[in-house]
Design a protein around this motif. Sequence first.
Motif, PDB file in Angstrom:
ATOM      1  N   LEU A 189     -13.132  16.618   2.699  1.00 56.14           N
ATOM      2  CA  LEU A 189     -12.832  15.269   3.171  1.00 56.14           C
ATOM      3  C   LEU A 189     -12.978  14.282   2.010  1.00 56.14           C
ATOM      4  CD1 LEU A 189     -12.244  13.370   5.626  1.00 56.14           C
ATOM      5  CD2 LEU A 189     -14.722  13.067   5.811  1.00 56.14           C
ATOM      6  N   PRO A 190     -11.913  13.532   1.682  1.00 53.83           N
ATOM      7  CA  PRO A 190     -12.027  12.508   0.632  1.00 53.83           C
ATOM      8  C   PRO A 190     -12.698  11.253   1.165  1.00 53.83           C
ATOM      9  CG  PRO A 190      -9.790  12.546   1.484  1.00 53.83           C
ATOM     10  CD  PRO A 190     -10.531  13.652   2.185  1.00 53.83           C
ATOM     11  N   PHE A 191     -13.513  10.630   0.320  1.00 48.89           N
ATOM     12  CA  PHE A 191     -14.144   9.346   0.665  1.00 48.89           C
ATOM     13  C   PHE A 191     -14.290   8.553  -0.618  1.00 48.89           C
ATOM     14  CE2 PHE A 191     -17.747   6.510   1.599  1.00 48.89           C
ATOM     15  CZ  PHE A 191     -17.280   5.915   2.773  1.00 48.89           C
ATOM     16  N   LEU A 192     -13.750   7.322  -0.625  1.00 44.44           N
ATOM     17  CA  LEU A 192     -13.652   6.522  -1.851  1.00 44.44           C
ATOM     18  C   LEU A 192     -12.920   7.368  -2.890  1.00 44.44           C
ATOM     19  CD1 LEU A 192     -17.223   4.892  -1.839  1.00 44.44           C
ATOM     20  CD2 LEU A 192     -15.111   4.085  -0.764  1.00 44.44           C
ATOM     21  N   ASP A 193     -13.485   7.567  -4.072  1.00 42.55           N
ATOM     22  CA  ASP A 193     -12.833   8.428  -5.067  1.00 42.55           C
ATOM     23  C   ASP A 193     -13.596   9.741  -5.236  1.00 42.55           C
ATOM     24  OD1 ASP A 193     -15.045   7.388  -6.257  1.00 42.55           O
ATOM     25  OD2 ASP A 193     -14.035   6.616  -8.038  1.00 42.55           O
ATOM     26  N   VAL A 194     -14.244  10.176  -4.145  1.00 41.31           N
ATOM     27  CA  VAL A 194     -15.037  11.410  -4.149  1.00 41.31           C
ATOM     28  C   VAL A 194     -14.439  12.402  -3.147  1.00 41.31           C
ATOM     29  CG1 VAL A 194     -17.315  12.427  -3.746  1.00 41.31           C
ATOM     30  CG2 VAL A 194     -17.131  10.138  -4.750  1.00 41.31           C
ATOM     31  N   TYR A 248     -11.782  12.610  -6.599  1.00 40.53           N
ATOM     32  CA  TYR A 248     -10.603  12.598  -5.722  1.00 40.53           C
ATOM     33  C   TYR A 248      -9.594  11.583  -6.234  1.00 40.53           C
ATOM     34  CZ  TYR A 248      -7.630  11.375  -1.765  1.00 40.53           C
ATOM     35  OH  TYR A 248      -6.553  11.101  -0.970  1.00 40.53           O
ATOM     36  N   ARG A 249      -8.333  11.989  -6.278  1.00 40.20           N
ATOM     37  CA  ARG A 249      -7.238  11.095  -6.644  1.00 40.20           C
ATOM     38  C   ARG A 249      -6.191  11.129  -5.535  1.00 40.20           C
ATOM     39  NH1 ARG A 249     -10.389   9.350  -9.657  1.00 40.20           N
ATOM     40  NH2 ARG A 249     -10.406   9.392 -11.934  1.00 40.20           N
ATOM     41  N   LYS A 250      -5.664   9.948  -5.199  1.00 39.88           N
ATOM     42  CA  LYS A 250      -4.606   9.886  -4.196  1.00 39.88           C
ATOM     43  C   LYS A 250      -3.357  10.607  -4.702  1.00 39.88           C
ATOM     44  CE  LYS A 250      -5.944   5.627  -1.819  1.00 39.88           C
ATOM     45  NZ  LYS A 250      -7.162   5.250  -2.515  1.00 39.88           N
ATOM     46  N   ASP A 251      -2.466  10.948  -3.765  1.00 41.13           N
ATOM     47  CA  ASP A 251      -1.251  11.690  -4.111  1.00 41.13           C
ATOM     48  C   ASP A 251      -0.372  10.940  -5.099  1.00 41.13           C
ATOM     49  OD1 ASP A 251      -2.043  13.690  -2.428  1.00 41.13           O
ATOM     50  OD2 ASP A 251      -0.867  12.978  -0.713  1.00 41.13           O
ATOM     51  N   ILE A 252      -0.435   9.601  -5.079  1.00 43.90           N
ATOM     52  CA  ILE A 252       0.440   8.817  -5.961  1.00 43.90           C
ATOM     53  C   ILE A 252      -0.114   8.715  -7.377  1.00 43.90           C
ATOM     54  CG2 ILE A 252       1.343   7.428  -4.058  1.00 43.90           C
ATOM     55  CD1 ILE A 252      -0.587   5.203  -4.931  1.00 43.90           C
ATOM     56  N   HIS A 253      -1.335   9.189  -7.601  1.00 42.05           N
ATOM     57  CA  HIS A 253      -1.927   9.112  -8.933  1.00 42.05           C
ATOM     58  C   HIS A 253      -1.249  10.126  -9.860  1.00 42.05           C
ATOM     59  CE1 HIS A 253      -5.066   7.914 -11.741  1.00 42.05           C
ATOM     60  NE2 HIS A 253      -5.205   9.176 -12.062  1.00 42.05           N
ATOM     61  N   THR A 254      -0.860   9.690 -11.067  1.00 40.34           N
ATOM     62  CA  THR A 254      -0.109  10.557 -11.983  1.00 40.34           C
ATOM     63  C   THR A 254      -0.993  11.299 -12.972  1.00 40.34           C
ATOM     64  OG1 THR A 254       0.197   8.762 -13.590  1.00 40.34           O
ATOM     65  CG2 THR A 254       1.868   8.998 -11.845  1.00 40.34           C
ATOM     66  N   LYS A 308       0.866  -1.181   0.000  1.00 43.62           N
ATOM     67  CA  LYS A 308       0.000   0.000   0.000  1.00 43.62           C
ATOM     68  C   LYS A 308       0.904   1.233   0.000  1.00 43.62           C
ATOM     69  CE  LYS A 308      -3.517  -2.372   2.790  1.00 43.62           C
ATOM     70  NZ  LYS A 308      -4.335  -2.300   4.029  1.00 43.62           N
ATOM     71  N   VAL A 309       1.328   1.636  -1.199  1.00 43.05           N
ATOM     72  CA  VAL A 309       2.340   2.676  -1.310  1.00 43.05           C
ATOM     73  C   VAL A 309       1.828   4.041  -0.869  1.00 43.05           C
ATOM     74  CG1 VAL A 309       3.591   1.469  -3.123  1.00 43.05           C
ATOM     75  CG2 VAL A 309       1.742   3.023  -3.742  1.00 43.05           C
ATOM     76  N   HIS A 310       0.498   4.200  -0.741  1.00 42.93           N
ATOM     77  CA  HIS A 310      -0.053   5.493  -0.323  1.00 42.93           C
ATOM     78  C   HIS A 310      -0.141   5.624   1.191  1.00 42.93           C
ATOM     79  CE1 HIS A 310      -3.352   2.633  -0.407  1.00 42.93           C
ATOM     80  NE2 HIS A 310      -4.033   3.414   0.396  1.00 42.93           N
TER      81      HIS A 310
END
Length: 395
Positions: A221-226, A240-246, A16-18
């Motif tokens: 507040l992020p929840f799932l991809d929202v 919403y995208r995690k910080d690791i998303h390019t 889980k790199v995030h």
Amino acid sequence: MKPGDSTIPKFYGLPKVHKEGVPLRPIIAFRSSPTYNLARDLAKRLRPLVESSERMLSNSTDFVERLRGVNLGEDDCLVSFDVKAMFTSLPQGLIRQAAMSTVESSPEFLDKSKLTAKELMGLVDLCLDSTFFKFRDKIYHQKVGTPMVSPISVVLAEIAMQRYEEEVLKDAPPSLKLWVRYVDNVFVIMKKEEVEPFFERLNTKNEANQFEMEKEENGRLPFLDVMVTRSGSTLTTGVYRKDIHTDRLRDYGSCHPATHKRTHKPKNTLHRALTKIKDTVSQADRMGVVYDIGCKDCETHYVGETSKKLATRLLEHQRAVGRRDMSSAILRHTEETGHEMDWQNAEVKYGDPYRPVIRAKYHSRRFETAVLGIGERNRDSKQQEYHSKCFSESN
């Protein structure tokens, strides 16, 4: 529900790199398990028991719809709770108790299933007790939780979580405006001063179910991809995208090869080298493959595809030759030429369980010499027609 050609499932982990410390998500390759078909059938039977919950979310779209019409007060707080390692931490006693209670309280379900509650639970117990797996040539038995990737794990975890949810919400503060959950992720709206006490009660209710908490920051507040954002007394949503998303994707309508568009990450990277924690599966134990059997005395090859283990399929070929089954292309070749097949050096060419016939077609074109054909067992007329087109150039 009858098991087919099965092996002991392999265990591996996905990083889980995030998350801080890069913990591993434990995975068991359950498709090869002897109880896989049983677990899949039970999951299908039990799923109607959990679909009626008003608090369960089906996807992100459902979550966005639930937020419509919610009115916020100045002292309301957006919070998300996440169960730590839910699938591998839920006590099996809690799972069994919740499943039995749910089944027994649903007489209509029992009438349709044509099985008694005791019979159903006996099958569930078999799935929970058969959680053996192999890691680095040693066999282990998972005694807590449900195996990741087992078809029945999601359903049983959902049943247990719904029962646990009912107990937790009995003590919820009256100011709780919203509680919705997607598997092990909970989105909550409640008064700011009540968040910490409620969070403490969540983690003391059951030591096995430990929650992590994330509060809104700057009204977001992020929840799932929202991404949920305060807008006065209402809520707005965005992607919403995690910080690791390019955010870099190839256009699928481009002229790049299809294999490049399906995945464009390099095969050899430092990250892949450091996180290669899957046990290697021998060629003989690989399932869902395209394989090649050469002839010892000439350059003819037999190219086949199978959903079974390669070792099992080779044994079937050898038995067909032994009993002189003339429907076997291998037997016909050995009878007509007096040659012998090189069974010991049979090899897997492609490991693609979803498109094996097409893979075999491409592989056959690599040979300038004859290709005997491809196994034709369990094919319908359309597949037979497709097969004849694939090998018309080689036969």
